[in-house]
Enzyme design. Structure first.
Site, PDB file in Angstrom:
ATOM      1  N   HIS A  64      46.438  11.730  34.182  1.00  0.00           N
ATOM      2  CA  HIS A  64      46.311  12.362  35.497  1.00  0.00           C
ATOM      3  C   HIS A  64      46.511  11.377  36.635  1.00  0.00           C
ATOM      4  O   HIS A  64      47.156  11.692  37.635  1.00  0.00           O
ATOM      5  CB  HIS A  64      44.926  13.008  35.620  1.00  0.00           C
ATOM      6  CG  HIS A  64      44.683  13.689  36.929  1.00  0.00           C
ATOM      7  ND1 HIS A  64      44.945  15.018  37.141  1.00  0.00           N
ATOM      8  CD2 HIS A  64      44.202  13.210  38.105  1.00  0.00           C
ATOM      9  CE1 HIS A  64      44.637  15.341  38.392  1.00  0.00           C
ATOM     10  NE2 HIS A  64      44.179  14.265  38.997  1.00  0.00           N
ATOM     11  N   HIS A 115      44.293  22.009  38.622  1.00  0.00           N
ATOM     12  CA  HIS A 115      42.908  21.879  38.163  1.00  0.00           C
ATOM     13  C   HIS A 115      42.750  22.808  36.971  1.00  0.00           C
ATOM     14  O   HIS A 115      41.886  23.690  36.950  1.00  0.00           O
ATOM     15  CB  HIS A 115      41.922  22.219  39.284  1.00  0.00           C
ATOM     16  CG  HIS A 115      40.866  21.175  39.462  1.00  0.00           C
ATOM     17  ND1 HIS A 115      39.528  21.460  39.556  1.00  0.00           N
ATOM     18  CD2 HIS A 115      40.952  19.830  39.549  1.00  0.00           C
ATOM     19  CE1 HIS A 115      38.831  20.349  39.707  1.00  0.00           C
ATOM     20  NE2 HIS A 115      39.684  19.342  39.707  1.00  0.00           N
ATOM     21  N   ASN A 116      43.608  22.575  35.967  1.00  0.00           N
ATOM     22  CA  ASN A 116      43.752  23.526  34.873  1.00  0.00           C
ATOM     23  C   ASN A 116      42.583  23.521  33.894  1.00  0.00           C
ATOM     24  O   ASN A 116      41.911  24.540  33.703  1.00  0.00           O
ATOM     25  CB  ASN A 116      45.053  23.242  34.119  1.00  0.00           C
ATOM     26  CG  ASN A 116      46.270  23.318  35.018  1.00  0.00           C
ATOM     27  OD1 ASN A 116      46.247  23.919  36.081  1.00  0.00           O
ATOM     28  ND2 ASN A 116      47.360  22.688  34.598  1.00  0.00           N
TER      29      ASN A 116
END
Length: 768
Positions: A64, A115-116
């Site tokens: 990320h 923001h899975n």
């Protein structure tokens, strides 16, 4: 100046101890680090890392934060961005958000992020804090946030788990955004079984500022102070962006009695609202040298990125950080992703004024360090050094992987499985039934069950919002200057052909912005894919990045930034490759915007712009009626899209178009349904004699828009299209006196019947 509260101090590991115990084992694999990554950390430091340093590297070198599997492909952006495209940007890739000049001294900043995984674990807070995080990225650029958009993907609409996740996500987005007073003006809601267990929650924010007020994230000026302000730091969100949600940092400690908290952050929109106003006043008073929001990786990211982008090092006294949990370790403080926090670099002579502004807004502010000479980030804990690292090794020199890339063996068979073999509706009765079935399908029905939870008009600047093709917001009340934004992606198209499918996503977002009358200006993206360790997924990703980069070059609009989200899969099943594309456009005067729904004078002409071909690969018809995915997606012609946009903008500017709606999912049939329902008026439509009615109604050929033109402007507009080489065809007329959509030789659809089909699906699934 606020001081941290006294804490019961746990045992902490110092740099001196790490140097003295080089062979002490460390849980680096549990934190997501590979053997070679850990070895490289030891090489950089010349010793083993402390617990706090290990925590920082594990979050900053996560997928990320470091983009370690994707950044080798960013060369496509560089290779395809011309100087003319760069001239439009005030800030681009590498900053918190992209910034473009929109004229009259105004600049607009915008970005979309994912923001899975948090939204699956805890739908409300996962979605809410996704909104909060993207808003802080906009604040960090010096801008006032103006509007939100959200691009959402869920599993099958009727699935039990979707009924858990979707309502929570919608409530989280609305709960946070509504409390901030930000209108939610656009986005998407898409259902597909591949998203079961792995929804996609992509949040976009748009903000505006005067161009001279742009702020960047860097820590410059030896002796300048580092200020942490906003909420206190807690245990929530630790490891939220990587695998740090492990027993090492968040488990219940023996004898501590401390409850293990989830890795999903907990948001407080009212704290963020005050933080926004506080930041804007600090910017107006010119009290900030550099600023960074605390999102993914928390203080680890903020301190290392500020120091790395500056002209010196940084020294931080970590024990001065205000906490809301007892006994937190340095590793936990550095890794916490507690929300509503910012980090600023301030000149010593401005410190008192900075703190006065924070006190005025009742925002907690604490001096935690200063900018130093040299190139080290040094962090102490009660006088003992627990971190001593080169900040660039954390923020900008992480791992870089050339992952294996291989076209999937099944790709040829997938593309060969054309929907041309599928049985089609024949005759007026079957065509009528298909129109209604499509209009009621989860991916084509009204999204009002979701969007009515959002405040779309708060603050009074919203010009267009869902269900319009594009969201539009006014930036300058004096001149009426505004911006439009749209997000789009059809993952089925991308699955069939990642290069073309991504360009189709770009084309649709570009077209939607132009359909509102705005000139497309710049692009952001959120690239959602499966495992980066799957060569087939990396082939999809590389094709998508190249397709988007080359598509933007052809359109002449730059990619200003974005987000990559890998590992979106459940077991061995990856989500449909979903490179969401957001396009920003500018309109000199929002009073000239083009609405989506018809409703002008009786007899206005409906014109279909563009070419209709027999293109059904990845279409909603194939999916809804047959559950089929195969063949090739529609062809994309970006030069035609550019021409179409220019004509739409000219039509808006010269008052020649009273309404416009693009053709995409569901084809002309769906566009007609939505156009009459949004405009609340009837229409009479005539199909061409030389083409199959089924193809005309349901083909998803790109580059098409249905426009309503006043009779007085029809000749002028059609002559413009003809002169520019844009195909057009008279398709029908607007009939405000009618309460039906009449498609000649096919069917007459009463408005009430269409509305029942289009609007009842989601309430029927999720409750009124």
């Amino acid at each position: 100046m606020s001081q941290a509260q006294p804490q019961t101090q746990p045992h902490v590991e110092t740099v001196a101890h790490a140097e003295a115990t080089p062979e002490e084992p460390q849980p680096y694999t549990e934190l997501g680090l590979k053997d070679d990554e850990y070895a490289r950390i030891r090489s950089i430091l010349g010793r083993r890392p402390t617990e706090a340093e290990l925590a920082m590297y594990s979050v900053m070198w996560s997928e990320h934060c470091s983009y370690k599997s994707s950044k080798v492909h960013w060369r496509h952006w560089k290779e395809n961005t011309t100087e003319e495209m760069r001239a439009k940007m005030l800030a681009g890739i590498g900053e918190n958000a992209g910034v473009v000049d929109i004229g009259d001294g105004w600049a607009v900043t915008f970005k979309i992020e994912s923001h899975n995984h948090p939204s699956y674990v805890e739908p409300y807070q996962g979605a809410a804090t996704g909104v909060g995080g993207i808003v802080r990225d906009i604040i960090a650029m010096g801008a006032r946030p103006l509007a939100l958009l959200d691009s959402l993907r869920f599993g099958a609409a009727e699935a039990i788990d979707t009924k858990r996740v979707l309502p929570g996500v919608a409530a989280g987005i609305s709960g946070y955004g509504n409390c901030l007073g930000l209108p939610n003006i656009g986005g998407e809601v898409v259902f597909d079984t591949t998203y079961q267990g792995n929804p996609l929650v992509n949040a976009m924010c748009v903000g505006a500022m005067r161009a001279e007020d742009l702020h960047l994230a860097h820590a410059s000026g030896t002796g300048n102070k580092v200020i942490l302000f906003g909420a206190r730091t807690g245990l929530d969100g630790i490891g939220g962006v990587s695998v740090l949600a492990s027993e090492t940092f968040t488990g219940e400690e023996s004898g501590s009695g401390r409850k293990k908290l989830p890795s999903v952050q907990v948001g407080d929109p009212f704290t963020e609202k005050v933080l926004i106003e506080c930041c804007l006043e600090l910017f107006r008073e010119e009290l900030v040298v550099g600023i960074q929001d605390l999102g993914g990786a928390g203080l680890s990211c903020a301190t290392s990125e500020l120091a790395s982008a500056g002209d010196g090092g940084m020294r931080v006294e970590l024990d001065r950080v205000p906490l809301r949990a007892e006994g937190m370790t340095p590793a936990e403080v550095l890794s916490s992703e507690s929300q509503e926090r910012m980090c600023a670099v301030v000149r010593p002579e401005d410190l008192d004024a900075f703190l006065r502004v924070c006190a005025k807004w009742d925002v907690l502010a604490t001096e935690i360090g200063e900018v130093t000479e040299g190139e080290r980030l040094e962090i102490s804990w009660h006088g003992e050094t627990v971190v001593d690292v080169p900040p660039r090794s954390l923020a900008h020199e992480g791992p870089e992987y050339h992952r294996p890339i291989q076209r999937p063996a099944a790709q040829d068979a997938l593309q060969a499985d054309s929907p041309g073999r599928l049985p089609r509706p024949s005759g007026a009765t079957e065509l009528r039934e298909t129109v209604l079935r499509m209009a009621a399908s989860p991916n084509l029905c009204s999204r009002s069950w979701v969007t009515d939870q959002y405040d779309r008009y708060v603050r009074g600047g919203t010009v267009l919002a869902q269900p319009a093709d594009t969201g539009m917001i006014m930036v300058d009340e004096r001149t009426g200057r505004g911006v439009a934004a749209a997000t789009d992606c059809n993952g089925r198209y991308v699955k069939l052909d990642p290069y073309t499918g991504t360009q189709l996503a770009l084309a649709e977002a570009y077209r939607n912005v132009a359909t509102g009358g705005a000139t497309p200006l710049a692009v952001t993206n959120c690239l959602n894919f499966g495992s980066a360790e799957d060569p087939g997924v990396m082939w999809q990703f590389e094709q998508a990045v190249r397709g988007l980069a080359e598509g933007c070059a052809e359109l002449g609009i730059p990619v200003t930034g974005g987000n990559v989200s890998f590992y979106n899969q459940t077991g061995d099943t990856a989500v449909l490759p979903t490179p969401v594309v957001g396009v920003l456009g500018v309109l000199d005067d929002v009073r000239r915007r083009i609405p989506t729904g018809i409703g002008g004078e009786p007899g206005e002409t409906l014109l279909l712009l563009g070419d209709t071909r027999e293109e059904f690969g990845g279409s909603d018809w194939a999916d809804v009626v047959h559950g089929h995915l195969g063949g090739l997606p529609p062809a994309v012609d970006l030069l035609r899209e550019k021409l179409l946009a220019e004509i739409l903008v000219a039509g808006s500017r010269d008052g020649m178009i009273s309404a416009a709606h693009d053709l995409s999912g569901g084809g002309l049939a769906q566009t007609l349904v939505e156009t009459v329902l949004i405009g609340q008026t009837g229409a009479r439509v005539v199909l061409a004699d030389d083409q199959d009615p089924f193809v005309q109604l349901f083909s998803e050929s790109a580059g098409r828009v249905l426009v309503a033109v006043p009779r007085t402007e029809e000749l002028r507009f059609t002559e413009l299209c003809t002169a520019r080489g844009l195909p057009w065809r008279r398709t029908g007329v607007v009939d405000p006196d009618s309460d039906a959509l009449e498609i000649q030789d096919v069917a007459t659809f009463p408005i009430g019947e269409l509305r029942e089909a289009w609007e009842s699906t989601l309430p029927g699934l999720y409750g009124a």
